[in-house]
Design a protein around this motif. Structure first.
Motif, PDB file in Angstrom:
ATOM      1  N   ASP A  75     -12.658 -38.585 -83.394  1.00 23.13           N
ATOM      2  CA  ASP A  75     -11.662 -37.944 -82.534  1.00 23.13           C
ATOM      3  C   ASP A  75     -12.246 -37.644 -81.151  1.00 23.13           C
ATOM      4  O   ASP A  75     -11.545 -37.750 -80.144  1.00 23.13           O
ATOM      5  N   SER A  76     -13.516 -37.279 -81.126  1.00 23.52           N
ATOM      6  CA  SER A  76     -14.164 -36.997 -79.845  1.00 23.52           C
ATOM      7  C   SER A  76     -14.229 -38.250 -78.979  1.00 23.52           C
ATOM      8  O   SER A  76     -13.987 -38.199 -77.766  1.00 23.52           O
ATOM      9  N   MET A  77     -14.531 -39.379 -79.602  1.00 24.87           N
ATOM     10  CA  MET A  77     -14.582 -40.638 -78.861  1.00 24.87           C
ATOM     11  C   MET A  77     -13.205 -41.020 -78.338  1.00 24.87           C
ATOM     12  O   MET A  77     -13.066 -41.500 -77.203  1.00 24.87           O
ATOM     13  N   LYS A  78     -12.173 -40.794 -79.148  1.00 27.03           N
ATOM     14  CA  LYS A  78     -10.808 -41.116 -78.718  1.00 27.03           C
ATOM     15  C   LYS A  78     -10.387 -40.230 -77.548  1.00 27.03           C
ATOM     16  O   LYS A  78      -9.822 -40.714 -76.563  1.00 27.03           O
ATOM     17  N   GLN A  79     -10.661 -38.938 -77.660  1.00 31.79           N
ATOM     18  CA  GLN A  79     -10.288 -38.014 -76.585  1.00 31.79           C
ATOM     19  C   GLN A  79     -11.084 -38.307 -75.313  1.00 31.79           C
ATOM     20  O   GLN A  79     -10.551 -38.213 -74.208  1.00 31.79           O
ATOM     21  N   PHE A  80     -12.338 -38.665 -75.478  1.00 29.01           N
ATOM     22  CA  PHE A  80     -13.152 -39.025 -74.322  1.00 29.01           C
ATOM     23  C   PHE A  80     -12.555 -40.245 -73.615  1.00 29.01           C
ATOM     24  O   PHE A  80     -12.459 -40.287 -72.383  1.00 29.01           O
ATOM     25  N   GLY A  81     -12.148 -41.226 -74.402  1.00 32.40           N
ATOM     26  CA  GLY A  81     -11.548 -42.423 -73.836  1.00 32.40           C
ATOM     27  C   GLY A  81     -10.268 -42.129 -73.084  1.00 32.40           C
ATOM     28  O   GLY A  81     -10.010 -42.692 -72.011  1.00 32.40           O
ATOM     29  N   ILE A  82      -9.453 -41.229 -73.628  1.00 29.80           N
ATOM     30  CA  ILE A  82      -8.198 -40.852 -72.969  1.00 29.80           C
ATOM     31  C   ILE A  82      -8.479 -40.175 -71.636  1.00 29.80           C
ATOM     32  O   ILE A  82      -7.830 -40.457 -70.622  1.00 29.80           O
ATOM     33  N   GLN A  83      -9.453 -39.274 -71.636  1.00 30.29           N
ATOM     34  CA  GLN A  83      -9.753 -38.516 -70.420  1.00 30.29           C
ATOM     35  C   GLN A  83     -10.312 -39.417 -69.318  1.00 30.29           C
ATOM     36  O   GLN A  83      -9.885 -39.341 -68.163  1.00 30.29           O
ATOM     37  N   ILE A  84     -11.272 -40.258 -69.657  1.00 34.00           N
ATOM     38  CA  ILE A  84     -11.852 -41.107 -68.613  1.00 34.00           C
ATOM     39  C   ILE A  84     -10.856 -42.147 -68.131  1.00 34.00           C
ATOM     40  O   ILE A  84     -10.894 -42.571 -66.969  1.00 34.00           O
ATOM     41  N   ASP A  85      -9.936 -42.550 -68.993  1.00 36.38           N
ATOM     42  CA  ASP A  85      -8.918 -43.514 -68.572  1.00 36.38           C
ATOM     43  C   ASP A  85      -8.026 -42.903 -67.491  1.00 36.38           C
ATOM     44  O   ASP A  85      -7.734 -43.549 -66.476  1.00 36.38           O
ATOM     45  N   SER A  86      -7.619 -41.654 -67.694  1.00 34.22           N
ATOM     46  CA  SER A  86      -6.768 -40.987 -66.701  1.00 34.22           C
ATOM     47  C   SER A  86      -7.521 -40.718 -65.405  1.00 34.22           C
ATOM     48  O   SER A  86      -6.981 -40.898 -64.313  1.00 34.22           O
ATOM     49  N   LEU A  87      -8.767 -40.290 -65.529  1.00 36.37           N
ATOM     50  CA  LEU A  87      -9.556 -40.019 -64.326  1.00 36.37           C
ATOM     51  C   LEU A  87      -9.794 -41.305 -63.534  1.00 36.37           C
ATOM     52  O   LEU A  87      -9.718 -41.311 -62.294  1.00 36.37           O
ATOM     53  N   SER A  88     -10.065 -42.384 -64.253  1.00 39.03           N
ATOM     54  CA  SER A  88     -10.261 -43.667 -63.590  1.00 39.03           C
ATOM     55  C   SER A  88      -8.965 -44.144 -62.933  1.00 39.03           C
ATOM     56  O   SER A  88      -8.977 -44.663 -61.811  1.00 39.03           O
ATOM     57  N   ASP A  89      -7.844 -43.962 -63.629  1.00 39.33           N
ATOM     58  CA  ASP A  89      -6.546 -44.368 -63.075  1.00 39.33           C
ATOM     59  C   ASP A  89      -6.208 -43.592 -61.811  1.00 39.33           C
ATOM     60  O   ASP A  89      -5.600 -44.137 -60.881  1.00 39.33           O
ATOM     61  N   LEU A  90      -6.587 -42.325 -61.768  1.00 37.96           N
ATOM     62  CA  LEU A  90      -6.316 -41.533 -60.569  1.00 37.96           C
ATOM     63  C   LEU A  90      -7.056 -42.102 -59.371  1.00 37.96           C
ATOM     64  O   LEU A  90      -6.497 -42.224 -58.275  1.00 37.96           O
ATOM     65  N   ALA A  91      -8.318 -42.474 -59.588  1.00 36.30           N
ATOM     66  CA  ALA A  91      -9.094 -43.056 -58.490  1.00 36.30           C
ATOM     67  C   ALA A  91      -8.572 -44.438 -58.116  1.00 36.30           C
ATOM     68  O   ALA A  91      -8.412 -44.758 -56.932  1.00 36.30           O
TER      69      ALA A  91
END
Length: 235
Positions: free
Chosen positions: A62-78
């Motif tokens: 679950d930690s890996m999944k949540q990490f992936g979700i968070q970095i995906d959004s942060l990357s998309d913002l940039a």
């Protein structure tokens, strides 16, 4: 070392690196908008596959999944929030002549009134803010939906920010083949797309077939932009 570094996050990391490079190139002395557009399209290519690649790993915690979700959004913002705005700013300040670029017309910010400068800057800032709101709101809704429904989401509320990877290169392609200055048109689309990010329109999630079609369109646009550097550059 904190974070995760397996193959499931490689595309997201590459997208972030591409977005950051594009932003830096747009805002420094060689900040030609066509440079930024190549990096924007590469971000779109990475985003098209990062989720599918991540889901191939069956033993993700679950930690890996949540990490992936968070970095995906942060990357998309940039990539799809900040970079398109920076490309617009590069269009305003590309008065410097370069031997490797075609001599296209751009609106020079220094030649315009203070009011126009303020308005165009506000539009660029609004676009980035709208992208951030869209991404954060989507994350909240998706987390709530997963608790009750599970599975993949079938519709989006608001225009996905990744659409910018096709919209804005299209404007620059039009700019390539006409002599008119399309800088104002670019900023008009920044305002429209930014509004659509935070609108309540519902858009059906694209299927794999639709994603492949969009990738094909992106590759055609990239080839056309490459044509600018190879064939149409100033002699």
């Amino acid at each position: 070392m904190i974070g995760y570094y397996d193959y499931t996050v490689i595309l997201t990391y590459l997208s972030m690196l591409s977005a950051t490079t594009g932003i830096m190139l747009c805002l420094n002395d060689i900040g030609h908008p066509y440079l930024g557009m190549f990096f924007l399209m590469f971000c779109g290519l990475c985003d098209a596959f990062d989720g599918k690649v991540a889901r191939t790993k069956k033993n993700r915690t679950d930690s890996m999944k949540q990490f992936g979700i968070q970095i995906d959004s942060l990357s998309d913002l940039a990539a799809f929030g900040v970079l398109p705005a920076c490309i617009g700013i590069a269009m305003l300040r590309s008065s410097i002549e370069f031997s490797i670029f075609p001599d296209f017309k751009f609106l020079h910010l220094a030649d315009k009134s203070t009011i126009i400068k303020i308005v165009l800057t506000i539009i660029a800032v609004f676009y980035t803010l709208a992208a951030m709101i869209r991404l954060a709101y989507f994350n909240v809704l998706e987390e709530e939906r997963q608790k009750t429904e599970g599975g993949a989401n079938k519709t989006y509320i608001g225009l996905p920010v990744t659409s910018s990877a096709l919209i804005f290169p299209t404007i620059l392609l039009i700019h390539i083949f006409c002599s008119a200055d399309l800088t104002l048109l670019y900023f008009i689309f920044l305002a429209i797309v930014g509004f659509l990010f935070i609108s309540e329109i519902q858009i059906k999630k694209p299927t794999t077939k639709h994603i492949l079609v969009m990738i094909a369109i992106g590759l055609i646009e990239a080839a056309a932009l490459a044509f600018v550097f190879i064939v149409m550059k100033k002699q």
